[in-house]
Design an enzyme around this catalytic site. Sequence first.
Site, PDB file in Angstrom:
ATOM      1  N   ASN A  69      -1.308   8.510   0.651  1.00 34.18           N
ATOM      2  CA  ASN A  69      -1.133   9.878   0.162  1.00 34.18           C
ATOM      3  C   ASN A  69      -1.827  10.835   1.140  1.00 34.18           C
ATOM      4  O   ASN A  69      -2.851  10.470   1.720  1.00 34.18           O
ATOM      5  CB  ASN A  69      -1.785   9.985  -1.233  1.00 34.18           C
ATOM      6  CG  ASN A  69      -1.388  11.242  -1.961  1.00 34.18           C
ATOM      7  OD1 ASN A  69      -1.807  12.335  -1.625  1.00 34.18           O
ATOM      8  ND2 ASN A  69      -0.552  11.087  -2.969  1.00 34.18           N
ATOM      9  N   GLU A  79      -2.939  -4.924  -2.786  1.00 36.75           N
ATOM     10  CA  GLU A  79      -3.398  -5.892  -3.793  1.00 36.75           C
ATOM     11  C   GLU A  79      -3.409  -5.268  -5.182  1.00 36.75           C
ATOM     12  O   GLU A  79      -2.962  -5.865  -6.170  1.00 36.75           O
ATOM     13  CB  GLU A  79      -4.819  -6.385  -3.457  1.00 36.75           C
ATOM     14  CG  GLU A  79      -4.935  -7.138  -2.153  1.00 36.75           C
ATOM     15  CD  GLU A  79      -5.208  -6.234  -0.952  1.00 36.75           C
ATOM     16  OE1 GLU A  79      -4.711  -5.087  -0.931  1.00 36.75           O
ATOM     17  OE2 GLU A  79      -5.908  -6.678  -0.029  1.00 36.75           O
ATOM     18  N   CYS A 129     -10.140  -5.275   0.464  1.00 33.78           N
ATOM     19  CA  CYS A 129     -11.272  -4.337   0.503  1.00 33.78           C
ATOM     20  C   CYS A 129     -12.120  -4.525  -0.758  1.00 33.78           C
ATOM     21  O   CYS A 129     -11.741  -5.227  -1.699  1.00 33.78           O
ATOM     22  CB  CYS A 129     -10.756  -2.898   0.600  1.00 33.78           C
ATOM     23  SG  CYS A 129     -10.118  -2.253  -0.958  1.00 33.78           S
ATOM     24  N   ASN A 146       0.852  -1.200   0.000  1.00 34.96           N
ATOM     25  CA  ASN A 146       0.000   0.000   0.000  1.00 34.96           C
ATOM     26  C   ASN A 146       0.883   1.244   0.000  1.00 34.96           C
ATOM     27  O   ASN A 146       1.940   1.285   0.649  1.00 34.96           O
ATOM     28  CB  ASN A 146      -1.027   0.002   1.141  1.00 34.96           C
ATOM     29  CG  ASN A 146      -0.450  -0.150   2.534  1.00 34.96           C
ATOM     30  OD1 ASN A 146       0.589  -0.753   2.718  1.00 34.96           O
ATOM     31  ND2 ASN A 146      -1.127   0.413   3.512  1.00 34.96           N
ATOM     32  N   CYS A 185     -10.445  -3.699  -4.108  1.00 37.81           N
ATOM     33  CA  CYS A 185      -9.465  -4.710  -4.511  1.00 37.81           C
ATOM     34  C   CYS A 185     -10.165  -5.979  -4.980  1.00 37.81           C
ATOM     35  O   CYS A 185      -9.720  -6.627  -5.934  1.00 37.81           O
ATOM     36  CB  CYS A 185      -8.502  -5.008  -3.368  1.00 37.81           C
ATOM     37  SG  CYS A 185      -7.396  -3.608  -3.063  1.00 37.81           S
TER      38      CYS A 185
HETATM   39  N1  THU Z   1      -5.252  -1.599   2.658  1.00 37.07           N
HETATM   40  C1  THU Z   1      -4.685  -2.429   1.737  1.00 37.07           C
HETATM   41  O1  THU Z   1      -3.554  -2.189   1.277  1.00 37.07           O
HETATM   42  N2  THU Z   1      -5.376  -3.499   1.327  1.00 37.07           N
HETATM   43  C2  THU Z   1      -6.651  -3.796   1.749  1.00 37.07           C
HETATM   44  O2  THU Z   1      -7.280  -4.689   1.192  1.00 37.07           O
HETATM   45  C3  THU Z   1      -7.221  -3.064   2.870  1.00 37.07           C
HETATM   46  C4  THU Z   1      -6.558  -1.802   3.230  1.00 37.07           C
HETATM   47  C5  THU Z   1      -4.515  -0.412   3.077  1.00 37.07           C
HETATM   48  C6  THU Z   1      -5.131   0.885   2.617  1.00 37.07           C
HETATM   49  C7  THU Z   1      -4.584   1.860   3.633  1.00 37.07           C
HETATM   50  O3  THU Z   1      -3.314   2.320   3.172  1.00 37.07           O
HETATM   51  C8  THU Z   1      -4.380   1.022   4.881  1.00 37.07           C
HETATM   52  O4  THU Z   1      -4.453  -0.333   4.471  1.00 37.07           O
HETATM   53  C9  THU Z   1      -5.425   1.282   5.952  1.00 37.07           C
HETATM   54  O5  THU Z   1      -6.703   1.146   5.441  1.00 37.07           O
END
Ligand code: THU
Length: 165
Positions: free
Chosen positions: A66, A76, A113, A63, A116
Amino acid sequence: MIRTNNISFSYTEYEKTEELDSHDMELIIAAREAASKAYAPYSKFKVGAAVRLESGLIVMGANVENAAFPSGICAERSALSNSISNHPEDKPSALAIASMTEDGYTDDSPSPCGNCRQVIAEEEARIGNKIRIILSGKNKTQIIDGINSLLPLQFNRKNLKINLP
Ligand code: THU
């Protein structure tokens, strides 16, 4: 006529990583490594994803947050964008996801999420195969055999009635 439909799905859960297949474990280790490289100064929740391609190649993503929060991207989608743009002909067969906080890797396994899930669904449609989804936590690993279980009744190219090659 009124009908009540029921959708259920099965997935496999492992308590101990020693019980895992060595290929799955290798992908989890890559997802953990990816998580350690995440840029998550705002949530401090680092997520890593590793995509195994049919050639055996493993492509990683994390992730990237920003200050304008919606401009951030999840691990993902970061990993899949990386694999699709750099290896478009090499089809993903599995995707592992791991997460960490300042206390280390999370006990619970992270789950993708909604955004994704939609992107994983598109990738399954693009390649014409299911992608094995491996959710890795310190206390449990959950393995799901494809995105349909996580995104039932999904919107996809069939709704648009577009037939892509
Ligand atoms: N996040 C992911 O990278 N993947 C997910 O499926 C859920 C959430 C990240 C987004 C954000 O940078 C952090 O987790 C907190 O939500």
